[in-house]
Write a protein that holds these residues in place. Sequence first.
Motif, PDB file in Angstrom:
ATOM      1  N   MET A  39       0.786  -1.114  -0.065  1.00 20.14           N
ATOM      2  CA  MET A  39      -0.164  -0.033  -0.046  1.00 20.14           C
ATOM      3  C   MET A  39       0.960   1.074  -0.027  1.00 20.14           C
ATOM      4  O   MET A  39       1.781   1.248   0.854  1.00 20.14           O
ATOM      5  N   VAL A  40       0.865   1.982  -1.242  1.00 20.58           N
ATOM      6  CA  VAL A  40       1.695   3.062  -1.085  1.00 20.58           C
ATOM      7  C   VAL A  40       0.779   4.259  -0.843  1.00 20.58           C
ATOM      8  O   VAL A  40      -0.448   4.788  -1.711  1.00 20.58           O
ATOM      9  N   LEU A  41       0.997   5.359   0.120  1.00 25.19           N
ATOM     10  CA  LEU A  41       0.206   6.484   0.421  1.00 25.19           C
ATOM     11  C   LEU A  41       1.234   7.603  -0.351  1.00 25.19           C
ATOM     12  O   LEU A  41       2.348   7.525  -0.109  1.00 25.19           O
ATOM     13  N   TRP A  42       0.532   8.385  -1.004  1.00 22.68           N
ATOM     14  CA  TRP A  42       1.074   9.540  -1.907  1.00 22.68           C
ATOM     15  C   TRP A  42       0.339  10.838  -1.963  1.00 22.68           C
ATOM     16  O   TRP A  42      -0.879  10.716  -1.727  1.00 22.68           O
ATOM     17  N   TYR A  43       1.136  11.711  -2.170  1.00 22.32           N
ATOM     18  CA  TYR A  43       0.601  13.289  -2.250  1.00 22.32           C
ATOM     19  C   TYR A  43       0.272  13.419  -3.929  1.00 22.32           C
ATOM     20  O   TYR A  43       1.383  13.602  -4.586  1.00 22.32           O
ATOM     21  N   PRO A  44      -0.760  13.843  -4.460  1.00 26.41           N
ATOM     22  CA  PRO A  44      -0.917  14.102  -5.702  1.00 26.41           C
ATOM     23  C   PRO A  44      -0.761  15.462  -6.065  1.00 26.41           C
ATOM     24  O   PRO A  44      -1.159  16.476  -6.265  1.00 26.41           O
ATOM     25  N   HIS A  45       0.899  16.010  -6.157  1.00 31.21           N
ATOM     26  CA  HIS A  45       1.393  17.125  -6.255  1.00 31.21           C
ATOM     27  C   HIS A  45       1.048  17.791  -7.627  1.00 31.21           C
ATOM     28  O   HIS A  45       1.043  18.935  -7.638  1.00 31.21           O
ATOM     29  N   ILE A  82      -4.658  12.895  -0.012  1.00 35.92           N
ATOM     30  CA  ILE A  82      -3.819  11.828   0.364  1.00 35.92           C
ATOM     31  C   ILE A  82      -4.390  10.536  -0.658  1.00 35.92           C
ATOM     32  O   ILE A  82      -5.594  10.423  -0.406  1.00 35.92           O
ATOM     33  N   CYS A  83      -3.342  10.121  -1.448  1.00 39.70           N
ATOM     34  CA  CYS A  83      -3.866   8.933  -2.280  1.00 39.70           C
ATOM     35  C   CYS A  83      -3.443   7.750  -1.590  1.00 39.70           C
ATOM     36  O   CYS A  83      -2.340   7.799  -1.144  1.00 39.70           O
ATOM     37  N   VAL A  84      -3.928   6.727  -2.118  1.00 42.78           N
ATOM     38  CA  VAL A  84      -3.607   5.238  -1.606  1.00 42.78           C
ATOM     39  C   VAL A  84      -3.514   4.385  -2.980  1.00 42.78           C
ATOM     40  O   VAL A  84      -4.384   4.581  -3.702  1.00 42.78           O
ATOM     41  N   SER A  85      -2.489   3.749  -3.109  1.00 42.18           N
ATOM     42  CA  SER A  85      -2.392   2.819  -4.172  1.00 42.18           C
ATOM     43  C   SER A  85      -2.069   1.325  -3.749  1.00 42.18           C
ATOM     44  O   SER A  85      -1.280   1.503  -2.945  1.00 42.18           O
ATOM     45  N   ILE A  86      -2.684   0.079  -4.264  1.00 39.84           N
ATOM     46  CA  ILE A  86      -1.920  -0.898  -4.135  1.00 39.84           C
ATOM     47  C   ILE A  86      -1.019  -1.413  -5.253  1.00 39.84           C
ATOM     48  O   ILE A  86      -1.405  -1.068  -6.379  1.00 39.84           O
ATOM     49  N   ALA A  87       0.137  -1.549  -4.964  1.00 40.91           N
ATOM     50  CA  ALA A  87       1.097  -1.761  -6.130  1.00 40.91           C
ATOM     51  C   ALA A  87       1.729  -3.142  -6.003  1.00 40.91           C
ATOM     52  O   ALA A  87       2.234  -3.639  -4.788  1.00 40.91           O
ATOM     53  N   THR A  88       2.332  -3.605  -7.193  1.00 37.03           N
ATOM     54  CA  THR A  88       2.773  -5.034  -7.211  1.00 37.03           C
ATOM     55  C   THR A  88       4.251  -4.923  -7.216  1.00 37.03           C
ATOM     56  O   THR A  88       4.511  -4.094  -7.964  1.00 37.03           O
ATOM     57  N   PRO A 111       5.330  12.481  -4.766  1.00 39.34           N
ATOM     58  CA  PRO A 111       6.143  12.360  -3.163  1.00 39.34           C
ATOM     59  C   PRO A 111       5.450  11.273  -2.596  1.00 39.34           C
ATOM     60  O   PRO A 111       4.167  11.293  -2.647  1.00 39.34           O
ATOM     61  N   VAL A 112       5.975  10.386  -1.924  1.00 39.07           N
ATOM     62  CA  VAL A 112       5.377   9.105  -1.303  1.00 39.07           C
ATOM     63  C   VAL A 112       5.630   9.450   0.297  1.00 39.07           C
ATOM     64  O   VAL A 112       6.685   9.920   0.868  1.00 39.07           O
ATOM     65  N   LEU A 113       4.580   9.273   0.892  1.00 33.32           N
ATOM     66  CA  LEU A 113       4.287   9.694   2.206  1.00 33.32           C
ATOM     67  C   LEU A 113       4.582   8.594   3.099  1.00 33.32           C
ATOM     68  O   LEU A 113       4.985   8.526   4.179  1.00 33.32           O
ATOM     69  N   ASP A 114       4.057   7.084   2.623  1.00 35.79           N
ATOM     70  CA  ASP A 114       4.119   6.074   3.485  1.00 35.79           C
ATOM     71  C   ASP A 114       4.196   4.828   2.517  1.00 35.79           C
ATOM     72  O   ASP A 114       3.649   5.042   1.721  1.00 35.79           O
ATOM     73  N   ILE A 115       4.692   3.727   3.128  1.00 37.74           N
ATOM     74  CA  ILE A 115       4.466   2.458   2.424  1.00 37.74           C
ATOM     75  C   ILE A 115       3.942   1.403   3.364  1.00 37.74           C
ATOM     76  O   ILE A 115       4.733   1.597   4.689  1.00 37.74           O
ATOM     77  N   LYS A 116       3.425   0.517   3.267  1.00 44.41           N
ATOM     78  CA  LYS A 116       2.767  -0.260   4.295  1.00 44.41           C
ATOM     79  C   LYS A 116       2.895  -2.079   3.433  1.00 44.41           C
ATOM     80  O   LYS A 116       2.255  -1.786   2.317  1.00 44.41           O
TER      81      LYS A 116
END
Length: 155
Positions: A39-45, A82-88, A111-116
């Motif tokens: 799960m990648v949390l990112w900011y739509p700059h 704040i956006c979230v994507s599921i990435a392979t 910009p990536v804010l967090d990775i889980k």
Amino acid sequence: MEKMFREIGYVVEGKDVLIQMLPEYAQGLTGLKGFSHLMVLWYPHKANTGEEAPILVEKPYRLAPEALGIFATRSPLRPNSICVSIATVASVDESQGTIGLWWIDAEDGTPVLDIKPYHPSSDRVRDVTLPAWCASWPGYYEESGDFAWDKEFLF
């Protein structure tokens, strides 16, 4: 109440898609190898995030009702952008501080804010229901790549 977030890395699009961690966060990749999805949390700059986010939007999807509340959409224009994507995951290189991805719906430089790590015991739900206007959408992430999303969106 206003909160500050800090970037931990950024998306790099080129021959490959990467998340490049900032040097002070690269060690945080330790133990990430072996996870197939993140799960990648990112900011739509590049979105107009300085604007006041609409609370009600006009029919953004082909089969949607005439108006939807912003929380019924995946729009990047939100009260808190704040956006979230599921990435392979394609690769993890701890020494370079990079995560290779097959794809992510964020742009170069995002910009990536967090990775889980994605974990099915807490991130997957068995009995999901959807409103009729989006019931024809793919049932799984893996099917989304072949789906004609351009025929669903009205923007």
